[in-house]
Design a protein around this motif. Structure first.
Motif, short mmCIF file in Angstrom:
data_model
loop_
_atom_site.label_atom_id
_atom_site.label_comp_id
_atom_site.label_asym_id
_atom_site.label_seq_id
_atom_site.Cartn_x
_atom_site.Cartn_y
_atom_site.Cartn_z
N ALA A 44 0.82 -1.21 0.00
CA ALA A 44 0.00 0.00 0.00
C ALA A 44 0.85 1.26 0.00
O ALA A 44 0.50 2.27 -0.61
CB ALA A 44 -0.94 -0.02 1.20
N GLN A 45 2.00 1.23 0.67
CA GLN A 45 2.85 2.42 0.79
C GLN A 45 3.90 2.51 -0.31
O GLN A 45 4.72 3.44 -0.31
CB GLN A 45 3.54 2.43 2.17
CG GLN A 45 4.58 1.35 2.37
CD GLN A 45 3.99 0.02 2.83
OE1 GLN A 45 2.77 -0.17 2.75
NE2 GLN A 45 4.83 -0.88 3.32
N ALA A 46 3.89 1.58 -1.26
CA ALA A 46 4.93 1.57 -2.29
C ALA A 46 4.77 2.77 -3.23
O ALA A 46 3.66 3.21 -3.53
CB ALA A 46 4.86 0.28 -3.09
N THR A 47 5.89 3.28 -3.70
CA THR A 47 5.88 4.39 -4.66
C THR A 47 5.55 3.85 -6.05
O THR A 47 6.11 2.85 -6.50
CB THR A 47 7.27 5.07 -4.70
OG1 THR A 47 7.58 5.54 -3.40
CG2 THR A 47 7.27 6.23 -5.68
N ASP A 48 4.63 4.53 -6.74
CA ASP A 48 4.25 4.11 -8.09
C ASP A 48 5.38 4.44 -9.07
O ASP A 48 6.08 5.44 -8.93
CB ASP A 48 2.97 4.84 -8.51
CG ASP A 48 2.43 4.35 -9.84
OD1 ASP A 48 2.67 3.17 -10.17
OD2 ASP A 48 1.77 5.14 -10.54
N GLY A 49 5.55 3.58 -10.05
CA GLY A 49 6.58 3.81 -11.06
C GLY A 49 6.46 2.81 -12.17
O GLY A 49 5.69 1.84 -12.09
N PRO A 50 7.21 3.01 -13.27
CA PRO A 50 7.15 2.08 -14.40
C PRO A 50 7.54 0.66 -13.98
O PRO A 50 8.32 0.46 -13.04
CB PRO A 50 8.16 2.66 -15.40
CG PRO A 50 8.32 4.08 -15.00
CD PRO A 50 8.13 4.13 -13.52
N VAL A 51 7.04 -0.32 -14.69
CA VAL A 51 7.34 -1.71 -14.37
C VAL A 51 8.84 -1.97 -14.58
O VAL A 51 9.40 -1.58 -15.60
CB VAL A 51 6.48 -2.66 -15.24
CG1 VAL A 51 6.73 -2.46 -16.72
CG2 VAL A 51 6.71 -4.11 -14.84
N PRO A 52 9.53 -2.59 -13.62
CA PRO A 52 10.97 -2.87 -13.78
C PRO A 52 11.24 -3.85 -14.92
O PRO A 52 10.39 -4.69 -15.25
CB PRO A 52 11.35 -3.47 -12.41
CG PRO A 52 10.29 -3.01 -11.47
CD PRO A 52 9.04 -2.94 -12.28
N ASP A 53 12.43 -3.78 -15.46
CA ASP A 53 12.78 -4.62 -16.61
C ASP A 53 12.73 -6.10 -16.28
O ASP A 53 12.27 -6.91 -17.10
CB ASP A 53 14.17 -4.25 -17.12
CG ASP A 53 14.21 -2.90 -17.82
OD1 ASP A 53 13.12 -2.40 -18.19
OD2 ASP A 53 15.30 -2.33 -17.96
N ASP A 54 13.22 -6.48 -15.06
CA ASP A 54 13.23 -7.92 -14.74
C ASP A 54 11.81 -8.46 -14.63
O ASP A 54 11.53 -9.61 -14.99
CB ASP A 54 14.03 -8.18 -13.46
CG ASP A 54 13.38 -7.58 -12.23
OD1 ASP A 54 12.90 -6.42 -12.31
OD2 ASP A 54 13.36 -8.23 -11.17
N VAL A 55 10.90 -7.63 -14.14
CA VAL A 55 9.50 -8.06 -14.03
C VAL A 55 8.89 -8.17 -15.42
O VAL A 55 8.17 -9.13 -15.73
CB VAL A 55 8.71 -7.08 -13.15
CG1 VAL A 55 7.22 -7.43 -13.14
CG2 VAL A 55 9.26 -7.09 -11.72
N THR A 56 9.18 -7.19 -16.29
CA THR A 56 8.68 -7.26 -17.67
C THR A 56 9.16 -8.53 -18.36
O THR A 56 8.39 -9.24 -19.01
CB THR A 56 9.15 -6.03 -18.46
OG1 THR A 56 8.64 -4.86 -17.86
CG2 THR A 56 8.64 -6.10 -19.90
#
Length: 729
Positions: free
Chosen positions: A574-586
């Motif tokens: 819930a407290q995580a900062t939003d951001g683009p999907v990381p490359d390893d996850v992609t």
């Protein structure tokens, strides 16, 4: 031997001799040399000669069952009624029935697994043919059992036994509201009916609470017999390993070095299944044992462990109280329980009948996130409780859980637990057909609920301290249980030095990393609408038409597993900062897509019934993580060379955060009223001419995907493949 011989305090030697003779049969001692220990005899004498109520707090393996079986035999021989044992787990019941038979005691059980036998068992009890009746605590709150069977039992019972009595107390680590129904039974028992409560895991606060409740209706204080909690056979140790793969590899390398057969505990079902699969691949004979395991499979797993046909059961806390294997050689925790009391209870499964047993804790950095998840299902806030009471008060008839769920904002399991607590408090009553309000005044004890929450936090701190302490580990646990005789044990890794190397082989580590990094789990689509939607003005009901269902989807991982769960959990907090999907996850998501396409039933599998290849990507709009979800959809479209068609949207005033917290019926209502397919997306779907990938970050209940899929299918999509980063659970 006459009734007077058995119950006359003036003849203690005859009573003691009779008790020792029963013990000899119980332990199959043909020599006749078996003797009760003095503390066991003191408890039996209190029950049989003095008809007292007693609480026995003794370590696992001390022989608490011998106390109530010997007391039962003596009381039955003296003309007493049957013993009723309230027992929490089926494993315990099965063991107890077998143990009773050795002493010539006829025991029967009433629980959820033998409903077809209940009428026969009741007839046997009425005919005086049953010496011991074991019942699950859930039976105590069943309307038929509570109103018809329980009064008969209370009138006829010769001895009431409450096993694992810490469950009575909401100060205990394993509070179960069904157990609180015992307060009513205790108050209705005749004053000369003895009562025995037993537990191995109670600190001073829990002991005092249970003893106070035992005195209900008796007019006298309960006798408390508390012994030292040291287990001289146990050698405790902790291994601080850097990550989940190393812990798994260590287990693969060293499981064969552990003595005998044992238990590997995990914190979640997903972890238990992961560990079982990996250890089997490494050649170890193990079986999984969780809350999802079918009853027949559980029983087979128990028998295989008892017969040493497996090296270990990989289990959640579903295998806990009551499982009795005297020669269990080890207990390993892959992840730390949140309470020292719960931990002591589980490790107490080992070393009962052997001189030496190994107990190892392998804590993980994901442990605290899992603790927090389980803590989130605590007693609801007052406004939710008041809402439920108000709905029941204005209902024209009793409301079942499915009927009540759409009218309140609680998930079913949490709602049921809350109702059981309110039932004990007298505010509601379970009857045939559901639940009703009693109209009795009820107050929300915010101070007590807050105190329990603080206690849980203190227990978690204590477990962190246990893993880090340089002092005696057994002494630490005993002090947490308020054992006044706690002293250094001389056996744990801090007292005597560690007995196991932290080294792991490269091959095991590579295999563990491969297992944990393997992406992809299936996401089963919702096929039935939740019941009761008509009560909140939604006309959806029954089976979701096939033309409006999603296909089986995919997720990168589960939040509760120890592989991708550890990577995804911080991203989706819930407290995580939003951001683009990381490359390893992609990259991992692309791998999931490739396997999905080529797998059985996949669009690239070549199977005649395979669905068409997706022709576009649709995202689910997110207020909390728009960059993450948007970039994930864009990257998938780019890699798959498909157009990004648009997003299923919420209107600007939709309370998405509220939707994410509600139960199934409330969630479907909110989604039905707010989720929309914008006109540009509808136009794109009409011309796309095929199925689409529906991309989201997290699937909790599956209802967002179900409602979105329905909308997309109705707007012209020829199929919907859900793809999410993670699933809950």
């Amino acid at each position: 031997m006459t009734n007077a011989d058995l119950t006359d305090p003036a003849a203690p030697s005859d009573l003691r001799a009779a008790a020792d003779a029963v013990l000899a049969r119980l332990v199959s001692d043909s020599s006749g040399r078996a003797r009760l220990r003095e503390d066991q005899w003191r408890a039996i004498e209190a029950l049989v000669a003095d008809k007292r109520r007693a609480l026995v707090v003794q370590r696992t393996g001390w022989g608490k069952s011998a106390v109530y079986f010997v007391a039962t035999a003596l009381l039955r021989r003296g003309g007493g009624g049957p013993t009723v044992i309230v027992s929490p787990l089926l494993a315990l019941m099965r063991n107890q029935v077998e143990a009773a038979a050795r002493a010539g005691i006829h025991a029967r059980t009433i629980n959820s697994s033998n409903m077809e036998e209940w009428d026969t068992i009741r007839a046997e009890v009425a005919a005086g043919e049953v010496d011991v009746l074991l019942v699950s605590p859930e039976r105590l709150n069943n309307p038929d059992f509570r109103d018809q069977v329980l009064p008969e039992l209370a009138a006829a019972t010769g001895l009431l036994v409450v096993d694992e009595a810490h469950c009575i107390s909401d100060w205990g680590h394993d509070f179960r509201p069904d157990y609180r129904r015992l307060r009513t039974m205790l108050a209705e028992l005749p004053p000369d009916v003895p009562v025995l409560a037993t537990t191995a895991t109670a600190n001073a606060r829990v002991t005092a609470d249970v003893a106070e409740q035992l005195g209900t209706g008796a007019g006298t204080d309960a006798l408390v017999l508390r012994g030292p909690l040291d287990r001289e056979s146990l050698s405790l140790g902790v291994l601080q390993l850097p990550d989940a793969a190393t812990r798994l590899a260590w287990l693969a390398d060293h499981l064969g070095e552990l003595p005998g057969s044992g238990i590997v505990y995990t914190l979640t079902v997903a972890a238990a299944e992961e560990v079982t699969a990996y250890l089997r691949q490494c050649g170890h004979a193990v079986a999984s044992y969780t809350g999802r395991t079918e009853n027949a499979d559980r029983q087979q797993a128990e028998e295989d462990l008892l017969g040493n046909r497996v090296k270990a059961l990989v289990a959640t806390s579903a295998l806990g109280m009551g499982f009795d294997k005297p020669d269990l050689g080890f207990v390993v925790h892959l992840g730390s329980p949140s309470s020292p009391i719960a931990y002591y209870q589980q490790v107490g499964r080992a070393g009962r009948g052997v001189e030496h047993a190994e107990v190892l804790l392998l804590p993980g950095r994901e442990d605290e996130a899992i603790w927090q998840y389980f803590a989130s299902v605590a007693f609801p806030p007052e406004e939710m409780v008041r809402r439920t009471l108000d709905v029941l008060a204005h209902a024209e008839r009793p409301l079942s859980l499915p009927a009540l769920e759409p009218l309140v904002e609680l998930r079913r399991t949490r709602l049921e637990t809350m109702l059981k607590v309110l039932d004990v408090d007298g505010a509601v009553r379970r009857v045939k057909g559901g639940w009703t309000a009693t109209g009795q005044a009820w107050s929300y004890d915010a101070e007590r609920y807050a105190w329990v929450a603080r206690q849980r936090e203190a227990e978690q701190r204590a477990m962190r301290e246990y893993a880090r302490t340089t002092g005696c580990r057994m002494e630490f646990l005993r002090r947490q249980l308020d054992d006044g005789e706690a002293a250094p044990c001389g056996r744990c890794d801090n007292c005597a030095g560690g007995r196991f190397s932290e080294k792991v082989s490269d091959s095991a580590l590579d295999a563990a990393r491969g297992e944990l990094s393997r992406p992809g789990v299936e996401v089963e689509p919702r096929k039935m609408w939740p019941t009761g939607l008509a009560a909140v003005g939604i006309s959806l009901k029954g089976r979701i038409p096939e033309g409006e269902q999603a296909f089986t989807g995919r997720a990168l991982g589960r939040l509760s597993d120890i592989g991708w769960g550890n990577r995804l959990r911080p991203m989706l907090a819930a407290q995580a900062t939003d951001g683009p999907v990381p490359d390893d996850v992609t990259d991992a998501v692309v791998s999931v897509l490739a396997d999905w396409a080529r797998g059985p039933g996949g669009w690239a599998s070549g199977a005649p019934e395979a669905p068409a290849r997706p022709v576009g990507v649709v995202t689910v709009a997110s207020r909390s993580r728009p960059l993450l979800v948007g970039s994930l959809g864009a990257r998938i479209a780019e890699v798959g060379r498909m157009p990004l068609l648009g997003s299923v949207e919420y209107p600007p005033d939709a309370l998405e955060a509220r939707i994410s917290r509600t139960n199934s019926a409330q969630r479907v209502r909110a989604l039905h009223e707010t989720l929309t397919v914008p006109a540009p997306l509808a136009e794109a779907l009409a011309t796309a001419g095929g199925p689409v990938l529906l991309v989201d970050d997290l699937s909790d209940s599956g209802w967002t995907l179900a409602v979105a899929a329905r909308l997309l299918r109705r707007a012209g999509a020829q199929g919907v493949f859900p793809l999410v980063l993670a699933v809950q659970g």
